[in-house]
Scaffold this motif. Structure first.
Motif, PDB file in Angstrom:
ATOM      1  N   UNK A 161       0.814  -1.173  -0.030  1.00  0.00           N
ATOM      2  CA  UNK A 161      -0.005  -0.163   0.100  1.00  0.00           C
ATOM      3  C   UNK A 161       0.939   1.168   0.047  1.00  0.00           C
ATOM      4  N   UNK A 162       0.669   2.059  -0.871  1.00  0.00           N
ATOM      5  CA  UNK A 162       1.516   3.392  -1.101  1.00  0.00           C
ATOM      6  C   UNK A 162       0.776   4.402  -0.214  1.00  0.00           C
ATOM      7  N   UNK A 163       1.799   5.169   0.486  1.00  0.00           N
ATOM      8  CA  UNK A 163       1.293   6.329   1.294  1.00  0.00           C
ATOM      9  C   UNK A 163       2.502   7.290   1.440  1.00  0.00           C
ATOM     10  N   UNK A 164       1.852   8.326   2.188  1.00  0.00           N
ATOM     11  CA  UNK A 164       3.042   9.187   2.702  1.00  0.00           C
ATOM     12  C   UNK A 164       2.980   9.288   3.986  1.00  0.00           C
ATOM     13  N   UNK A 165       3.924   9.908   4.746  1.00  0.00           N
ATOM     14  CA  UNK A 165       3.932  10.289   6.175  1.00  0.00           C
ATOM     15  C   UNK A 165       4.605  11.613   6.346  1.00  0.00           C
ATOM     16  N   UNK A 166       3.819  12.241   7.328  1.00  0.00           N
ATOM     17  CA  UNK A 166       4.361  13.509   7.823  1.00  0.00           C
ATOM     18  C   UNK A 166       3.959  13.887   9.386  1.00  0.00           C
ATOM     19  N   UNK A 167       5.140  14.387  10.015  1.00  0.00           N
ATOM     20  CA  UNK A 167       4.974  14.578  11.437  1.00  0.00           C
ATOM     21  C   UNK A 167       5.089  15.858  11.511  1.00  0.00           C
ATOM     22  N   UNK A 168       4.091  16.692  12.329  1.00  0.00           N
ATOM     23  CA  UNK A 168       4.129  18.165  12.170  1.00  0.00           C
ATOM     24  C   UNK A 168       3.878  18.472  13.802  1.00  0.00           C
ATOM     25  N   UNK A 169       4.936  18.353  14.627  1.00  0.00           N
ATOM     26  CA  UNK A 169       4.598  18.604  16.064  1.00  0.00           C
ATOM     27  C   UNK A 169       4.336  20.247  16.227  1.00  0.00           C
ATOM     28  N   UNK A 170       3.518  20.622  17.362  1.00  0.00           N
ATOM     29  CA  UNK A 170       3.377  21.924  17.590  1.00  0.00           C
ATOM     30  C   UNK A 170       4.726  22.832  18.039  1.00  0.00           C
ATOM     31  N   UNK A 171       5.901  21.972  18.577  1.00  0.00           N
ATOM     32  CA  UNK A 171       6.997  22.646  18.807  1.00  0.00           C
ATOM     33  C   UNK A 171       8.152  21.636  18.176  1.00  0.00           C
ATOM     34  N   UNK A 172       9.101  22.178  17.781  1.00  0.00           N
ATOM     35  CA  UNK A 172      10.307  21.478  17.255  1.00  0.00           C
ATOM     36  C   UNK A 172      10.290  21.244  15.773  1.00  0.00           C
ATOM     37  N   UNK A 173      11.272  20.568  15.089  1.00  0.00           N
ATOM     38  CA  UNK A 173      11.360  20.206  13.732  1.00  0.00           C
ATOM     39  C   UNK A 173      10.342  19.073  13.530  1.00  0.00           C
ATOM     40  N   UNK A 174       9.649  19.255  12.191  1.00  0.00           N
ATOM     41  CA  UNK A 174       8.800  18.106  11.705  1.00  0.00           C
ATOM     42  C   UNK A 174       9.556  17.091  10.774  1.00  0.00           C
TER      43      UNK A 174
END
Length: 478
Positions: free
Chosen positions: A381-394
């Motif tokens: 299964x093809x997908x993407x992922x991104x992590x965007x915290x409120x603080x710090x680098x994503x």
């Protein structure tokens, strides 16, 4: 049966071939963006079976469309004295029935309506007349194939494929024609005696995509940069004014579609539906959904499902190469004229564009990437992922292959003019990325880093133990 004069289109040719062999009437719909080769495919494949071809004219009056219909039919009948112009589409289809009926006794024949949406203007009565023509007569002709084609993909989907009236569930086969992939682009250029290496072809693809009508203007003996310069920046370049013409020919209210495309061009990481609404000041109702569907069906944008998320959280990305190129270098451009691209391609803006453009090309060639990794037979299964915290680098991963063999391939795509080198800083970034991914997703699967590059990755202390698999540019041409 494949036709030698048709490049690629293997699956599509199979569909057209099967329609010739069935013992019943066929109603085929083919749709796709402007200049992608729909008309060429139908004309070439059904060349020996075609008995009638008629194309709508954009914004033409009803009487003019009916006059064109009369003229074409009269020419086929070798009439020296033309019939009167039919008073309605119902009358026109009666004329077509009388012409076609005797020819159908000689074997399978094809009637082709091109630019179908342009025939069905407001109050023209065309669609209802066509529905009656198909349901009352054509569907009963075992030797008849009717092909309806249109560039306005959204109209074709809503009015034909998902028709709730007289054509409901009447379509027997449908073809969504997409641009050439890299291998098909290479084959097409070779068929025109244009011999460029795969790097040069990729440069062309990153600028204009695999659109046959654009590629047709590529000249032998010129580099990718020279061709791009001439086609996009020269005074009479064929692509200089293409952007607006393209969208306005496909969508009745193109300004909103173009606004979404421009917003996505600014965000290479993609945008959620909510982010698109905010950026373009759209409403939260069905209008936005329809705009996104129309752009997706026409091949301008793609929706990607984030890892272990629902479709409601889909991320939209710009997937049309020419639109991205235009908005980066041609929209409000200060520099134009001969030699412009040769100068721009040496500027820093070229580096950021080429990286994003190459990622987009890779995303369209996931089948080839899986083949190069030896996992074609593994369900993924093809997908993407991104992590965007409120603080710090994503952190983000633009292509993730979630595999049924309890592994996950994390693909890093890097465009480079030479062998790509992983330095200490980038190695630390990758290590941090996989650590955050594992912690954020709580997955128990084994992660494998895959480098997808133009000329491979240099062996050094930072690559060893970090990169498990490599995919090179030539693998994308398989």
């Amino acid at each position: 049966m494949a036709i030698k004069s048709i490049i690629g289109r293997t699956d599509e040719q199979q569909i057209l071939s099967e329609a010739l062999k069935t013992p019943e009437a066929e109603l085929i719909t083919i749709f796709g963006r402007r200049r992608v080769g729909k008309t060429y495919l139908i004309r070439k494949y059904y060349e020996k079976n075609m008995i009638f071809e008629f194309s709508g004219v954009h914004d033409a009056k009803l009487k003019d469309q009916l006059t064109n219909f009369r003229n074409i039919l009269g020419g086929l009948l070798n009439q020296h004295i033309a019939h009167e112009v039919p008073e309605s589409w119902t009358t026109a289809f009666e004329m077509l029935k009388k012409y076609a009926a005797p020819l159908l006794k000689k074997g399978k024949k094809v009637i082709f309506f091109d630019e179908f949406p342009w025939l069905s203007s407001a109050r023209s009565g065309f669609l209802s007349a066509f529905e009656y023509f198909w349901n009352s007569w054509a569907s009963r002709q075992d030797n008849l194939i009717v092909v309806i084609c249109g560039s306005a993909a959204s109209w074709m989907i809503q009015k034909i494929v998902n028709n709730r009236g007289g054509l409901h569930n009447r379509i027997t086969r449908k073809i969504r024609l997409l641009p050439f992939n890299l291998a098909e682009t290479e084959a097409y250029l070779k068929s025109r005696q244009i011999n460029l290496d795969q790097y040069q072809i990729t440069m062309l693809y990153m600028a204009m995509g695999g659109i046959p009508q654009y590629l047709k203007d590529i000249r032998p003996g010129q580099s990718a940069a020279q061709n791009i310069d001439r086609m996009c920046f020269a005074k009479d370049g064929i692509l200089k004014e293409e952007f607006k013409n393209l969208y306005h020919s496909l969508f009745a209210k193109a300004d909103k579609h173009m606004a979404i495309v421009k917003a996505l061009a600014e965000r290479s990481s993609g945008m959620t539906r909510k982010e698109v609404i905010a950026a373009c000041r759209l409403t939260t109702g069905g209008t936005t959904t329809l705009l996104l569907e129309e752009l997706a069906e026409s091949g301008f944008i793609s929706a990607y499902l984030p890892f272990e998320k629902t479709t409601r959280e889909s991320v939209y990305k710009l997937s049309d190469e020419f639109s991205r190129f235009h908005l980066k270098f041609l929209e409000n451009a200060r520099a134009t004229g001969d030699g412009t691209w040769l100068r721009l391609s040496a500027a820093p803006t070229w580096r950021s564009w080429s990286g994003t453009a190459f990622e987009s090309v890779c995303m369209k060639h996931t089948r080839q990437i899986k083949k190069a990794l030896g996992i074609s037979g593994v369900y993924t299964e093809e997908s993407i992922w991104r992590h965007a915290p409120k603080r710090g680098k994503g952190a983000q991963i633009d292509l993730l292959l979630d595999r049924a063999d309890f592994c996950i391939s994390l693909c890093e795509m890097k465009f480079s003019t030479t062998t790509f080198t992983i330095d200490k800083g980038y190695a630390e970034e990758l290590k941090n990325k996989v650590a955050v991914f594992m912690q954020d997703t709580k997955t128990k699967k084994t992660p494998f880093f895959v480098m997808v590059t133009t000329y491979g990755t240099k062996d050094n202390q930072y690559k060893t133990g970090l990169i498990q698999n490599e995919v090179k540019l030539n693998d994308l041409f398989l």
